[in-house]
Design an enzyme around this catalytic site. Structure first.
Site, PDB file in Angstrom:
ATOM      1  N   HIS A   1       0.663  -1.239   0.061  1.00  0.00           N
ATOM      2  CA  HIS A   1      -0.097  -0.077  -0.176  1.00  0.00           C
ATOM      3  C   HIS A   1       0.792   1.291  -0.100  1.00  0.00           C
ATOM      4  CE1 HIS A   1      -3.022  -2.711   2.197  1.00  0.00           C
ATOM      5  NE2 HIS A   1      -3.588  -2.407   0.853  1.00  0.00           N
TER       6      HIS A   1
ATOM      7  N   LYS B   1     -17.520  -6.553   7.976  1.00  0.00           N
ATOM      8  CA  LYS B   1     -16.339  -7.325   7.933  1.00  0.00           C
ATOM      9  C   LYS B   1     -15.689  -7.106   9.322  1.00  0.00           C
ATOM     10  CE  LYS B   1     -12.311  -7.476   4.624  1.00  0.00           C
ATOM     11  NZ  LYS B   1     -11.871  -6.913   3.441  1.00  0.00           N
TER      12      LYS B   1
ATOM     13  N   ARG C   1      -1.150  -7.019  -7.929  1.00  0.00           N
ATOM     14  CA  ARG C   1       0.074  -8.006  -7.598  1.00  0.00           C
ATOM     15  C   ARG C   1       0.277  -8.845  -8.489  1.00  0.00           C
ATOM     16  NH1 ARG C   1      -2.553  -9.101  -1.633  1.00  0.00           N
ATOM     17  NH2 ARG C   1      -3.972  -9.006  -3.254  1.00  0.00           N
TER      18      ARG C   1
ATOM     19  N   SER D   1      -2.882  -7.941   3.370  1.00  0.00           N
ATOM     20  CA  SER D   1      -3.181  -7.613   4.735  1.00  0.00           C
ATOM     21  C   SER D   1      -3.634  -9.048   5.477  1.00  0.00           C
ATOM     22  CB  SER D   1      -4.476  -6.765   4.876  1.00  0.00           C
ATOM     23  OG  SER D   1      -4.123  -5.396   4.287  1.00  0.00           O
TER      24      SER D   1
END
Ligand code: PNS
Length: 175
Positions: free
Chosen positions: A26, A50, A100, A138
């Site tokens: 990030h 979440k 990614r 993450s």
């Protein structure tokens, strides 16, 4: 939102995400976005459904601390609801996301297309992750930290320390 409160004009890009927690990947997206745009607004999704490790406020604070030195150009805010509404609210029309691997593409393309359908005036830009960050997520960071592994290569120092505190807190509550 310090800089624009003072009336700064210029190009603004929104970098949205969950940031639970902020990773080196990030940070790289923010730094590279600053080469292209005047201001980066980091939008932290405040998603009640979440189950996050860090609260939205904790995530905002960690990101603010990481970008303290460039706070004139990096703004951090949490948002709920549609991303396109947040983008308009902060007077931007560009979203940036990191990619990614090909495996990210399906999800990212779908989001970009939905956002374009919702607001055709908003563009999504993708920055290819640096090789050294391409394995970092993450989720991986949370798992490794939970199991006591070293996340020093994956996250900034402020986040590493916050993870240590978080898991110490949890283990002392559990015992
Ligand atoms: O870091 P993440 O979890 O991959 O980020 C996902 C995020 C926050 C960019 C995405 O879930 C989002 O934009 N949520 C806001 C709701 C929305 O606008 N949904 C429509 C686009 S799919």
């Amino acid at each position: 939102m310090a800089s624009r409160a003072k009336g700064t004009k210029g190009s603004i890009v929104v970098f949205p995400g969950s940031f639970d927690p902020l990773t080196n990947g990030h940070v790289d997206v923010v730094e590279r976005s600053l080469e292209i745009f005047d201001t980066v607004v980091i939008g932290v999704l405040d998603n009640v459904n979440k189950s996050a490790l860090f609260s939205p406020q904790e995530r905002v604070e960690l990101i603010q601390r990481q970008f303290q030195r460039c706070r004139e150009r990096v703004e951090v805010a949490s948002f709920s609801g549609l991303l396109v509404d947040f983008v308009r609210k902060v007077k931007s029309r560009v979203v940036v996301r990191g990619l990614r691997a090909i495996s990210d593409f399906d999800y990212e393309a779908q989001m970009a297309l939905v956002n374009r359908r919702l607001n055709p005036g908003i563009e999504t830009l993708f920055l290819m992750a640096r090789e050294e960050n391409s394995y970092i997520s993450s989720t991986v960071v949370r798992q490794v930290a939970l199991l006591g592994g070293d996340v020093g290569q994956m996250v900034p120092k402020v986040v590493e320390e916050a993870l240590r505190r978080k898991f110490l807190q949890r283990s002392s509550k559990a015992s």
